[in-house]
Motif scaffolding. Structure first.
Motif, PDB file in Angstrom:
ATOM      1  N   GLN A  69      -3.025   1.575   8.422  1.00  0.00           N
ATOM      2  CA  GLN A  69      -2.871   2.771   7.590  1.00  0.00           C
ATOM      3  C   GLN A  69      -2.440   2.387   6.178  1.00  0.00           C
ATOM      4  O   GLN A  69      -2.930   2.934   5.187  1.00  0.00           O
ATOM      5  N   GLN A  70      -1.540   1.411   6.085  1.00  0.00           N
ATOM      6  CA  GLN A  70      -1.015   1.025   4.777  1.00  0.00           C
ATOM      7  C   GLN A  70      -2.056   0.321   3.919  1.00  0.00           C
ATOM      8  O   GLN A  70      -1.995   0.400   2.688  1.00  0.00           O
ATOM      9  N   ILE A  71      -3.012  -0.345   4.543  1.00  0.00           N
ATOM     10  CA  ILE A  71      -4.104  -0.935   3.759  1.00  0.00           C
ATOM     11  C   ILE A  71      -4.965   0.176   3.173  1.00  0.00           C
ATOM     12  O   ILE A  71      -5.426   0.088   2.033  1.00  0.00           O
ATOM     13  N   GLY A  72      -5.155   1.243   3.944  1.00  0.00           N
ATOM     14  CA  GLY A  72      -5.840   2.409   3.393  1.00  0.00           C
ATOM     15  C   GLY A  72      -5.065   3.016   2.241  1.00  0.00           C
ATOM     16  O   GLY A  72      -5.642   3.431   1.227  1.00  0.00           O
ATOM     17  N   PHE A  73      -3.730   3.061   2.364  1.00  0.00           N
ATOM     18  CA  PHE A  73      -2.898   3.557   1.268  1.00  0.00           C
ATOM     19  C   PHE A  73      -3.078   2.688   0.021  1.00  0.00           C
ATOM     20  O   PHE A  73      -3.150   3.202  -1.102  1.00  0.00           O
ATOM     21  N   ALA A  74      -3.132   1.373   0.225  1.00  0.00           N
ATOM     22  CA  ALA A  74      -3.310   0.475  -0.925  1.00  0.00           C
ATOM     23  C   ALA A  74      -4.638   0.732  -1.622  1.00  0.00           C
ATOM     24  O   ALA A  74      -4.726   0.675  -2.858  1.00  0.00           O
ATOM     25  N   ARG A  75      -5.675   1.053  -0.847  1.00  0.00           N
ATOM     26  CA  ARG A  75      -6.980   1.360  -1.441  1.00  0.00           C
ATOM     27  C   ARG A  75      -6.890   2.644  -2.268  1.00  0.00           C
ATOM     28  O   ARG A  75      -7.467   2.733  -3.362  1.00  0.00           O
ATOM     29  N   GLU A  76      -6.159   3.639  -1.753  1.00  0.00           N
ATOM     30  CA  GLU A  76      -5.989   4.883  -2.502  1.00  0.00           C
ATOM     31  C   GLU A  76      -5.199   4.639  -3.782  1.00  0.00           C
ATOM     32  O   GLU A  76      -5.532   5.197  -4.844  1.00  0.00           O
ATOM     33  N   LEU A  77      -4.154   3.825  -3.698  1.00  0.00           N
ATOM     34  CA  LEU A  77      -3.363   3.512  -4.890  1.00  0.00           C
ATOM     35  C   LEU A  77      -4.218   2.796  -5.927  1.00  0.00           C
ATOM     36  O   LEU A  77      -4.121   3.082  -7.134  1.00  0.00           O
ATOM     37  N   ALA A  78      -5.063   1.874  -5.484  1.00  0.00           N
ATOM     38  CA  ALA A  78      -5.941   1.161  -6.416  1.00  0.00           C
ATOM     39  C   ALA A  78      -6.872   2.126  -7.138  1.00  0.00           C
ATOM     40  O   ALA A  78      -7.159   1.954  -8.331  1.00  0.00           O
ATOM     41  N   ALA A  79      -7.346   3.153  -6.429  1.00  0.00           N
ATOM     42  CA  ALA A  79      -8.215   4.153  -7.060  1.00  0.00           C
ATOM     43  C   ALA A  79      -7.453   4.945  -8.116  1.00  0.00           C
ATOM     44  O   ALA A  79      -7.993   5.266  -9.188  1.00  0.00           O
ATOM     45  N   LEU A 115       5.797  -0.893  -5.363  1.00  0.00           N
ATOM     46  CA  LEU A 115       6.987  -1.394  -4.680  1.00  0.00           C
ATOM     47  C   LEU A 115       7.226  -0.640  -3.372  1.00  0.00           C
ATOM     48  O   LEU A 115       7.580  -1.240  -2.348  1.00  0.00           O
ATOM     49  N   GLY A 116       7.013   0.661  -3.409  1.00  0.00           N
ATOM     50  CA  GLY A 116       7.196   1.461  -2.202  1.00  0.00           C
ATOM     51  C   GLY A 116       6.260   1.048  -1.087  1.00  0.00           C
ATOM     52  O   GLY A 116       6.643   1.029   0.095  1.00  0.00           O
ATOM     53  N   LEU A 117       5.033   0.697  -1.446  1.00  0.00           N
ATOM     54  CA  LEU A 117       4.074   0.265  -0.441  1.00  0.00           C
ATOM     55  C   LEU A 117       4.516  -1.046   0.211  1.00  0.00           C
ATOM     56  O   LEU A 117       4.348  -1.244   1.420  1.00  0.00           O
ATOM     57  N   GLU A 118       5.096  -1.929  -0.565  1.00  0.00           N
ATOM     58  CA  GLU A 118       5.614  -3.175  -0.001  1.00  0.00           C
ATOM     59  C   GLU A 118       6.781  -2.896   0.951  1.00  0.00           C
ATOM     60  O   GLU A 118       6.932  -3.551   1.985  1.00  0.00           O
ATOM     61  N   VAL A 119       7.607  -1.917   0.605  1.00  0.00           N
ATOM     62  CA  VAL A 119       8.707  -1.527   1.485  1.00  0.00           C
ATOM     63  C   VAL A 119       8.154  -1.004   2.813  1.00  0.00           C
ATOM     64  O   VAL A 119       8.650  -1.351   3.897  1.00  0.00           O
ATOM     65  N   LEU A 120       7.096  -0.164   2.744  1.00  0.00           N
ATOM     66  CA  LEU A 120       6.488   0.362   3.964  1.00  0.00           C
ATOM     67  C   LEU A 120       6.018  -0.760   4.872  1.00  0.00           C
ATOM     68  O   LEU A 120       6.260  -0.759   6.083  1.00  0.00           O
ATOM     69  N   ARG A 121       5.314  -1.723   4.292  1.00  0.00           N
ATOM     70  CA  ARG A 121       4.767  -2.814   5.089  1.00  0.00           C
ATOM     71  C   ARG A 121       5.890  -3.657   5.711  1.00  0.00           C
ATOM     72  O   ARG A 121       5.843  -3.987   6.903  1.00  0.00           O
ATOM     73  N   ARG A 163       8.869  -5.385  10.383  1.00  0.00           N
ATOM     74  CA  ARG A 163      10.187  -5.664  10.957  1.00  0.00           C
ATOM     75  C   ARG A 163      10.393  -4.852  12.221  1.00  0.00           C
ATOM     76  O   ARG A 163      10.932  -5.351  13.225  1.00  0.00           O
ATOM     77  N   THR A 164       9.952  -3.589  12.202  1.00  0.00           N
ATOM     78  CA  THR A 164      10.093  -2.728  13.370  1.00  0.00           C
ATOM     79  C   THR A 164       9.279  -3.255  14.546  1.00  0.00           C
ATOM     80  O   THR A 164       9.717  -3.220  15.698  1.00  0.00           O
ATOM     81  N   LEU A 165       8.069  -3.766  14.250  1.00  0.00           N
ATOM     82  CA  LEU A 165       7.175  -4.220  15.314  1.00  0.00           C
ATOM     83  C   LEU A 165       7.572  -5.579  15.869  1.00  0.00           C
ATOM     84  O   LEU A 165       7.402  -5.840  17.064  1.00  0.00           O
ATOM     85  N   GLU A 188      11.527   4.473  14.080  1.00  0.00           N
ATOM     86  CA  GLU A 188      10.299   5.273  13.980  1.00  0.00           C
ATOM     87  C   GLU A 188      10.496   6.455  13.036  1.00  0.00           C
ATOM     88  O   GLU A 188       9.602   6.788  12.252  1.00  0.00           O
ATOM     89  N   SER A 189      11.666   7.076  13.104  1.00  0.00           N
ATOM     90  CA  SER A 189      11.937   8.198  12.198  1.00  0.00           C
ATOM     91  C   SER A 189      12.008   7.726  10.750  1.00  0.00           C
ATOM     92  O   SER A 189      11.508   8.400   9.839  1.00  0.00           O
ATOM     93  N   VAL A 190      12.642   6.575  10.525  1.00  0.00           N
ATOM     94  CA  VAL A 190      12.699   6.027   9.168  1.00  0.00           C
ATOM     95  C   VAL A 190      11.300   5.748   8.656  1.00  0.00           C
ATOM     96  O   VAL A 190      10.948   6.069   7.509  1.00  0.00           O
ATOM     97  N   GLN A 191      10.446   5.149   9.496  1.00  0.00           N
ATOM     98  CA  GLN A 191       9.085   4.829   9.083  1.00  0.00           C
ATOM     99  C   GLN A 191       8.308   6.083   8.719  1.00  0.00           C
ATOM    100  O   GLN A 191       7.593   6.126   7.722  1.00  0.00           O
TER     101      GLN A 191
END
Length: 389
Positions: free
Chosen positions: A257-267, A292-298, A303-305, A314-317
């Motif tokens: 999902q986060q790679i998809g987010f990165a694609r949206e951010l690039a657009a 920076l926020g996207l790096e935090v998500l990843r 770390r969770t996994l 899970e709630s934090v994520q």
């Protein structure tokens, strides 16, 4: 947290990357990027064909044990699959509710007969599922469920309404939380039923959204029936089973999902550079914060996994990605300026407009921000519970 991959993992990465390159061609290649959030209507029959093509090649249910039709892959290899699938911009899959939610629930808590009946069609993508949790008065507060089921001989008879049921209009079956003990309240007296949707007594009405699409639905049960043995766990134990399902919801697919987010951010960044708004210090600052926020998500997801279990992770994520994605949609409109408010008739949204409108729901569905904060406050920090009516 060890983020390195073994030689075996890198070999697996090459395998899936090569397979996707060889198979996302022709009609399948034309579907790249289709079917994401807010765009589930895109090329749906063609995406079913693609998903069955994945299944035939052994690329579904990767983390399931081999005895249940999966490949028993390691967590690291599952992460790699989702990363490479997202990087290939492959079309969104149609069976994630069965593969990622119901299937693991049945493997953990289902009877042998339920596993034998329902797991193979999930692996093969020949039966599709939806989730019957939310109701008009029981959204994030699932314990307020009012849909009822009563036992009549060898069947459950179901009456009530579910709402915001994703993809119910395409689904064959629904895993539903219903109240089976008359007079029960809150978490007690609930059961987790497997209900066929293609029967008299079930009415499905799509809900038209801001995006103009209708992947959410209202589902009405009016004397609908399912077999008595199609209850997962014991009757009255539905809350525990439902919570187990939710525990599977935020798994390895979030990395893709986060790679998809990165694609949206690039657009968004490309838009800002093309129209000059990137030179605005405020816009540039927000883009930097988004990166920076996207790096935090990843980092949090990995770390969770891969690390020790963290209470409330899970709630934090959910809080992190939902707020980040909604703010990205707002940033996309800031970058566009007035042109972002213009829609071509008869209501054709571009990608940035779809991102903005659909991401408004991110902080609501899947457990609203308020509910996630209550979970963290009450169950992790031990703070007093909110007063309830």
């Amino acid at each position: 947290m060890d983020l390195t991959h073994s030689p075996e993992d890198e070999k697996f990465r090459t395998e899936i990357r090569t397979w996707l390159a060889d198979n996302l061609v022709g009609e399948f290649g034309a579907m790249r990027g289709l079917g994401g959030p807010g765009r589930e209507h895109e090329a749906y029959p063609e995406r079913i064909a693609w998903n069955r093509h994945l299944a035939a090649a052994g690329w579904t249910c990767l983390g399931w044990p081999a005895e249940h039709g999966g490949r028993g892959l390691s967590l690291s290899q599952q992460v790699i699959f989702h990363e490479e699938y997202a990087r290939a911009n492959a079309p969104a899959r149609v069976n994630h509710l069965g593969e990622e939610l119901l299937g693991p629930t049945l493997i953990a808590l289902g009877t042998p007969e339920q596993k034998a009946r329902f797991l193979p069609p999930i692996v093969d993508v020949t039966e599709l599922w939806c989730q019957g949790y939310s109701e008009p008065d029981a959204g994030s507060d699932l314990a307020n469920v009012r849909t009822r089921a009563r036992r009549e001989g060898e069947e459950w008879v179901i009456d009530g309404q579910k709402i915001w049921t994703s993809l119910a209009h395409h689904a064959d079956w629904c895993f539903a939380v219903v109240r089976t003990e008359p007079g029960s309240r809150r978490h007690a007296g609930l059961s987790y039923l497997l209900v066929p949707l293609r029967q008299p007594g079930v009415t499905i009405r799509p809900i038209r959204q801001l995006t103009g699409t209708s992947e959410f639905n209202e589902v009405y049960f009016d004397g609908a029936r399912t077999r008595a043995d199609l209850v997962v766990g014991e009757p009255g134990d539905g809350w525990r089973v439902a919570m187990a399902t939710l525990g599977f919801e935020r798994g390895v697919s979030t990395v893709g999902q986060q790679i998809g987010f990165a694609r949206e951010l690039a657009a968004v960044v490309a838009d800002a550079r093309s129209n000059g708004t990137f030179d605005d210090p405020l816009i540039a600052d927000r883009i930097a914060r988004a990166k920076l926020g996207l790096e935090v998500l990843r980092t949090h997801a990995l770390r969770t996994l891969t690390g020790e279990p963290l209470a409330g992770a899970e709630s934090v994520q959910k809080l992190l990605w939902a707020r980040w994605h909604r703010e990205l949609g707002e940033l996309a409109m800031e970058v566009r300026g007035p042109s972002g408010l213009t829609v071509a008739p008869p209501y054709e949204l571009d990608d940035a407009q779809t991102l903005y409108l659909f991401s408004r729901a991110d902080t609501i569905y899947g457990g609203s921000d308020e509910i996630q904060r209550n979970i963290l406050a009450e169950r992790v920090l031990g703070l007093p519970k909110e007063p309830r009516p």
